[in-house]
Design an enzyme around this catalytic site. Structure first.
Site, PDB file in Angstrom:
ATOM      1  N   LEU A  29     -10.389  -2.184 -10.584  1.00  0.00           N
ATOM      2  CA  LEU A  29      -9.567  -3.370 -10.783  1.00  0.00           C
ATOM      3  C   LEU A  29      -9.384  -4.168  -9.507  1.00  0.00           C
ATOM      4  O   LEU A  29      -9.177  -5.372  -9.537  1.00  0.00           O
ATOM      5  CB  LEU A  29      -8.199  -2.960 -11.332  1.00  0.00           C
ATOM      6  CG  LEU A  29      -8.234  -2.153 -12.639  1.00  0.00           C
ATOM      7  CD1 LEU A  29      -6.857  -1.622 -12.966  1.00  0.00           C
ATOM      8  CD2 LEU A  29      -8.781  -3.008 -13.758  1.00  0.00           C
ATOM      9  N   GLY A  30      -9.424  -3.488  -8.364  1.00  0.00           N
ATOM     10  CA  GLY A  30      -9.262  -4.170  -7.086  1.00  0.00           C
ATOM     11  C   GLY A  30      -9.695  -3.257  -5.958  1.00  0.00           C
ATOM     12  O   GLY A  30      -9.655  -2.037  -6.083  1.00  0.00           O
ATOM     13  N   GLU A  31     -10.159  -3.852  -4.873  1.00  0.00           N
ATOM     14  CA  GLU A  31     -10.622  -3.073  -3.729  1.00  0.00           C
ATOM     15  C   GLU A  31     -10.080  -3.637  -2.440  1.00  0.00           C
ATOM     16  O   GLU A  31      -9.901  -4.845  -2.303  1.00  0.00           O
ATOM     17  CB  GLU A  31     -12.158  -3.080  -3.660  1.00  0.00           C
ATOM     18  CG  GLU A  31     -12.835  -2.153  -4.632  1.00  0.00           C
ATOM     19  CD  GLU A  31     -14.323  -2.042  -4.360  1.00  0.00           C
ATOM     20  OE1 GLU A  31     -14.678  -1.445  -3.314  1.00  0.00           O
ATOM     21  OE2 GLU A  31     -15.112  -2.551  -5.168  1.00  0.00           O
ATOM     22  N   PHE A  34      -8.900   0.193   2.552  1.00  0.00           N
ATOM     23  CA  PHE A  34      -8.512   1.596   2.551  1.00  0.00           C
ATOM     24  C   PHE A  34      -8.447   2.212   1.163  1.00  0.00           C
ATOM     25  O   PHE A  34      -8.373   3.427   1.037  1.00  0.00           O
ATOM     26  CB  PHE A  34      -7.135   1.773   3.209  1.00  0.00           C
ATOM     27  CG  PHE A  34      -7.042   1.161   4.574  1.00  0.00           C
ATOM     28  CD1 PHE A  34      -7.659   1.762   5.649  1.00  0.00           C
ATOM     29  CD2 PHE A  34      -6.341  -0.012   4.779  1.00  0.00           C
ATOM     30  CE1 PHE A  34      -7.586   1.195   6.912  1.00  0.00           C
ATOM     31  CE2 PHE A  34      -6.248  -0.582   6.028  1.00  0.00           C
ATOM     32  CZ  PHE A  34      -6.882   0.020   7.109  1.00  0.00           C
ATOM     33  N   ALA A  35      -8.420   1.395   0.122  1.00  0.00           N
ATOM     34  CA  ALA A  35      -8.169   1.946  -1.201  1.00  0.00           C
ATOM     35  C   ALA A  35      -8.734   1.064  -2.291  1.00  0.00           C
ATOM     36  O   ALA A  35      -9.109  -0.083  -2.064  1.00  0.00           O
ATOM     37  CB  ALA A  35      -6.663   2.119  -1.405  1.00  0.00           C
ATOM     38  N   ASP A 146      13.114  -3.218   0.159  1.00  0.00           N
ATOM     39  CA  ASP A 146      12.335  -4.439  -0.061  1.00  0.00           C
ATOM     40  C   ASP A 146      12.463  -4.885  -1.521  1.00  0.00           C
ATOM     41  O   ASP A 146      11.468  -5.206  -2.177  1.00  0.00           O
ATOM     42  CB  ASP A 146      10.861  -4.228   0.303  1.00  0.00           C
ATOM     43  CG  ASP A 146      10.095  -5.547   0.439  1.00  0.00           C
ATOM     44  OD1 ASP A 146      10.750  -6.583   0.718  1.00  0.00           O
ATOM     45  OD2 ASP A 146       8.866  -5.547   0.265  1.00  0.00           O
ATOM     46  N   LYS A 148      13.040  -7.300  -4.468  1.00  0.00           N
ATOM     47  CA  LYS A 148      12.842  -8.717  -4.749  1.00  0.00           C
ATOM     48  C   LYS A 148      12.180  -8.817  -6.120  1.00  0.00           C
ATOM     49  O   LYS A 148      11.631  -7.820  -6.620  1.00  0.00           O
ATOM     50  CB  LYS A 148      11.969  -9.379  -3.669  1.00  0.00           C
ATOM     51  CG  LYS A 148      10.634  -8.678  -3.418  1.00  0.00           C
ATOM     52  CD  LYS A 148       9.916  -9.286  -2.227  1.00  0.00           C
ATOM     53  CE  LYS A 148       8.637  -8.524  -1.906  1.00  0.00           C
ATOM     54  NZ  LYS A 148       7.947  -9.085  -0.726  1.00  0.00           N
ATOM     55  N   ASN A 151       8.805  -7.231  -6.951  1.00  0.00           N
ATOM     56  CA  ASN A 151       8.706  -5.775  -7.043  1.00  0.00           C
ATOM     57  C   ASN A 151       9.405  -5.217  -8.278  1.00  0.00           C
ATOM     58  O   ASN A 151       9.627  -4.012  -8.377  1.00  0.00           O
ATOM     59  CB  ASN A 151       9.292  -5.125  -5.779  1.00  0.00           C
ATOM     60  CG  ASN A 151       8.411  -5.355  -4.562  1.00  0.00           C
ATOM     61  OD1 ASN A 151       7.218  -5.640  -4.711  1.00  0.00           O
ATOM     62  ND2 ASN A 151       8.975  -5.245  -3.387  1.00  0.00           N
ATOM     63  N   ASP A 164       6.939  -0.478  -5.951  1.00  0.00           N
ATOM     64  CA  ASP A 164       6.617  -0.739  -4.547  1.00  0.00           C
ATOM     65  C   ASP A 164       7.626  -0.144  -3.573  1.00  0.00           C
ATOM     66  O   ASP A 164       8.474  -0.835  -3.009  1.00  0.00           O
ATOM     67  CB  ASP A 164       6.476  -2.246  -4.298  1.00  0.00           C
ATOM     68  CG  ASP A 164       5.606  -2.527  -3.077  1.00  0.00           C
ATOM     69  OD1 ASP A 164       5.374  -1.595  -2.295  1.00  0.00           O
ATOM     70  OD2 ASP A 164       5.169  -3.679  -2.914  1.00  0.00           O
ATOM     71  N   THR A 186      11.909  -8.579   3.280  1.00  0.00           N
ATOM     72  CA  THR A 186      11.445  -9.956   3.113  1.00  0.00           C
ATOM     73  C   THR A 186      12.597 -10.877   3.480  1.00  0.00           C
ATOM     74  O   THR A 186      13.713 -10.690   2.989  1.00  0.00           O
ATOM     75  CB  THR A 186      10.999 -10.180   1.655  1.00  0.00           C
ATOM     76  OG1 THR A 186       9.964  -9.234   1.350  1.00  0.00           O
ATOM     77  CG2 THR A 186      10.457 -11.586   1.454  1.00  0.00           C
TER      78      THR A 186
END
Length: 372
Positions: A29-31, A34-35, A146, A148, A151, A164, A186
């Site tokens: 799904l995403g790269e 590091f992961a 964090d 917000k 998240n 998150d 943030t």
């Protein structure tokens, strides 16, 4: 950095499939550097999950072991209906696999961006779920740091899920004075005492962020907004904000008690839960509090074949069934499984509530250098 987008192809058909433990991996799904995030299915329960795969060599090279262990520990400690669940963590000789709950409702941020603002009753419903989750996290010694709208995710039934925990703090990070000292978060949502850099109570700082979130839900904009960062901080220090006229008087009073710049006089969560505005229609979720062991966190870096978490990634030939809803794009799937702070590994273009020209997801304010 590259990513794939989900659609009609890549999710099924004949060919080879990859298994890790009890999970059949779907498309990437995403790269990042590091992961990567993969959609997956538990072959025993048929449950859909999201798996984040980290490369051990890169984790070691960039000295991220402590951070990864802390984040996994945090996710293991939190078992609550309003928090994204981490099911398990596994490791092979070269990779770490973090199996997370698959949440399909998107971000609360997107709901605000599309609607402009929520009606008071709807905002209260989400705020109640947020406070319930945050209160539970604090009871387990975990401070998010964090909070917000970006998240906060929603499942298919509209139930809020906090995600998150990349900046979260555990009890061992509290110093002898009983305070946390790493300033992070943030800018729009950070409490004044966090910016002040003299130590702060993680629970009170989280509650301030919750107050900003409540304001945003009901107003559709931020309470503290300035183009200049120092001007913004001055407003935060003085709690210089004005509630719009459509807020009810009881909501205004509560928000002012939460956004009290003095943490010693700021309302506590215990007091908040007894507030009349908050209590309207409030039904705490029923759930079992399981005892959680953190003994296996170190084992993901253990090369021993005796490690019960050591798995082998293997490819098998055969039919692969449909592996993901075709209506969601890759970044929506990534956002629904943010148990760890891998925001630096992925990019997502989106509308921003931030006062800056930078994306509010990617703009991470760290006042001083140091691991949070």
């Amino acid at each position: 950095m590259s990513s794939s987008r989900s659609g009609g192809g890549g999710g099924g058909g004949s060919g080879s499939k990859t298994r890790v433990g009890r999970y059949e991996l779907g498309r990437t799904l995403g790269e990042g550097n590091f992961a990567k995030v993969k959609f997956a299915r538990n072959v025993e329960t048929k449950e859909n999950v999201a798996i984040k795969i980290l490369d051990k060599e890169n984790v070691l090279k960039h000295k991220m072991i402590g951070q990864i262990k802390r984040e996994i520990s945090t996710m293991k400690l939190i078992r609550h209906p309003n928090v994204v669940r981490m099911y398990e963590v596994m490791a092979s000789k070269t990779k770490i696999y973090i199996v997370l709950q698959f949440v399909t409702g998107g971000e609360l941020f997107d709901k605000i961006a599309s609607k402009g603002r929520l009606k008071e009753d709807e905002a209260r419903k989400y705020f109640q779920q947020l406070i319930c989750a945050v209160d539970y996290c604090h009871s387990r010694g975990v401070y998010h740091r964090d909070l917000k709208p970006e998240n906060l995710l929603m499942d298919a039934n509209g139930i809020l899920k906090v995600s998150d925990f990349g900046l979260s703090a555990l009890p061992q990070q509290v110093r002898e004075d009983g305070l946390l000292h790493t300033t992070c978060g943030t800018p729009n949502y950070v409490a004044p005492e966090v910016i002040n850099n003299k130590g702060y109570d993680g629970a009170k700082a989280d509650l301030w962020s919750c107050g900003v979130i409540l304001f945003v839900l009901m107003a559709g904009y931020l309470p503290f907004e300035e183009a200049n960062l120092m001007a913004l901080y001055k407003k935060i220090f003085k709690a210089d904000f004005t509630c719009p006229p459509w807020f009810s008087s009881s909501a205004k009073k509560l928000i002012k008690r939460i956004l009290d710049p003095n943490p010693s006089t700021r309302i506590t969560i215990a007091e908040l839960i007894e507030n009349e505005w908050f209590k309207k229609g409030y039904k705490p979720p029923a759930f079992e509090q399981a005892n959680v062991s953190l003994d296996d966190v170190n084992s993901i870096f253990n090369e021993s074949v005796d490690s019960r978490n050591l798995v082998v990634e293997r490819r098998e030939e055969g039919f692969i069934g449909p592996m993901a809803p075709v209506t969601m794009n890759a970044f929506e799937l990534i956002s629904t499984s943010q148990g760890l702070n891998l925001s630096s590994l992925f990019e997502k273009q989106m509308l921003s509530l931030s006062f800056t020209t930078m994306n509010s997801r990617d703009f991470l304010f760290i006042w001083k250098i140091g691991a949070c």
